[in-house]
Design a protein around this motif. Sequence first.
Motif, PDB file in Angstrom:
ATOM      1  N   THR A   7       0.831  -1.183   0.000  1.00 12.55           N
ATOM      2  CA  THR A   7       0.000   0.000   0.000  1.00 12.55           C
ATOM      3  C   THR A   7       0.873   1.243   0.000  1.00 12.55           C
ATOM      4  OG1 THR A   7      -1.980   1.019   0.961  1.00 12.55           O
ATOM      5  CG2 THR A   7      -0.310   0.236   2.515  1.00 12.55           C
ATOM      6  N   ALA A   9       0.327   5.899  -0.519  1.00  7.96           N
ATOM      7  CA  ALA A   9      -0.460   6.978  -1.111  1.00  7.96           C
ATOM      8  C   ALA A   9      -0.286   6.982  -2.621  1.00  7.96           C
ATOM      9  CB  ALA A   9      -0.023   8.313  -0.523  1.00  7.96           C
ATOM     10  N   ARG A  81      -2.803  -3.222  -2.990  1.00  7.09           N
ATOM     11  CA  ARG A  81      -3.911  -2.684  -2.199  1.00  7.09           C
ATOM     12  C   ARG A  81      -4.838  -3.785  -1.679  1.00  7.09           C
ATOM     13  NH1 ARG A  81      -3.303   2.523  -1.665  1.00  7.09           N
ATOM     14  NH2 ARG A  81      -2.711   3.860  -3.386  1.00  7.09           N
ATOM     15  N   CYS A  85      -7.478  -0.411   2.154  1.00  5.85           N
ATOM     16  CA  CYS A  85      -7.187   0.755   1.302  1.00  5.85           C
ATOM     17  C   CYS A  85      -8.487   1.359   0.769  1.00  5.85           C
ATOM     18  CB  CYS A  85      -6.302   0.355   0.124  1.00  5.85           C
ATOM     19  SG  CYS A  85      -4.643  -0.156   0.561  1.00  5.85           S
ATOM     20  N   ALA A  88      -9.924   3.403   3.372  1.00  2.00           N
ATOM     21  CA  ALA A  88      -9.214   4.688   3.418  1.00  2.00           C
ATOM     22  C   ALA A  88      -9.700   5.618   2.307  1.00  2.00           C
ATOM     23  CB  ALA A  88      -7.711   4.464   3.324  1.00  2.00           C
ATOM     24  N   MET A 120       3.935  -0.561   3.516  1.00  2.00           N
ATOM     25  CA  MET A 120       3.549   0.751   3.003  1.00  2.00           C
ATOM     26  C   MET A 120       4.739   1.466   2.402  1.00  2.00           C
ATOM     27  SD  MET A 120       1.751   3.978   4.847  1.00  2.00           S
ATOM     28  CE  MET A 120       0.089   3.534   4.402  1.00  2.00           C
ATOM     29  N   GLU A 144      -2.114   9.312   2.792  1.00  2.00           N
ATOM     30  CA  GLU A 144      -1.213   8.355   3.442  1.00  2.00           C
ATOM     31  C   GLU A 144      -1.569   8.221   4.926  1.00  2.00           C
ATOM     32  OE1 GLU A 144       3.370   7.811   2.779  1.00  2.00           O
ATOM     33  OE2 GLU A 144       3.052   9.410   4.244  1.00  2.00           O
ATOM     34  N   HIS A 147      -4.586   6.123   5.382  1.00  2.00           N
ATOM     35  CA  HIS A 147      -4.242   4.702   5.229  1.00  2.00           C
ATOM     36  C   HIS A 147      -3.659   4.132   6.522  1.00  2.00           C
ATOM     37  CE1 HIS A 147      -4.776   5.041   0.886  1.00  2.00           C
ATOM     38  NE2 HIS A 147      -4.700   3.725   0.846  1.00  2.00           N
ATOM     39  N   TYR A 151      -5.414   1.061   8.609  1.00  2.00           N
ATOM     40  CA  TYR A 151      -4.730  -0.215   8.833  1.00  2.00           C
ATOM     41  C   TYR A 151      -4.502  -0.474  10.319  1.00  2.00           C
ATOM     42  CZ  TYR A 151      -4.115  -1.669   4.052  1.00  2.00           C
ATOM     43  OH  TYR A 151      -4.355  -2.110   2.780  1.00  2.00           O
TER      44      TYR A 151
END
Length: 183
Positions: A7, A9, A81, A85, A88, A120, A144, A147, A151
């Motif tokens: 994952t 951004a 992803r 995600c 998010a 990430m 970001e 995310h 998570y």
Amino acid sequence: MDRYILTGAPGAGKTTTARLLAAAGHTVVAEAATDLIEAAQADGQDAPWEQAAFCEAIAALQRDRQIAADALPGPVQYFDRSPVCTLALARFTNQPVGPALAAELDRIRTERVYRPRVLMLDLLGFVVPTAVRRVDLAQAQRFEDVHVQAYTEHGFTVERIPAAPPRARAALLHQLTCRESHA
């Protein structure tokens, strides 16, 4: 089977790194959101992520791809992803969490579908806009953070992969995941 989530951004280099892993012979499951955006744009819908049903469609495709990946070779799989995600994205775009996404989040938790450590990729310090990626660096940094929060809330440990050339990142990911899967 060890399923790892990649994952980061938008613009972090995640998909480029995932493609390098695939080119090296590793099993990589492609990102659902990008494929859905490209298909919708080809049909004339400019910004499909603005539609309330978009995150539901992503969650359904992610589920289908994850289940289909069980037939793919290799003890390690990389997923570009996951449904977290998608959560998010829903939060970032102020979209509702619909029943398909909620069910998929519950399924991956109860079935322990993915390894509890998400990988990430940190931002590179710039974002190249595309038809699919329409955020600037400040927006990507906020995304970001969303995310990481999503998570963490879902019980994952977030391992940060520092900015580096794509081949170096792919090598690091391979090293981290293969060492863990052989332990």
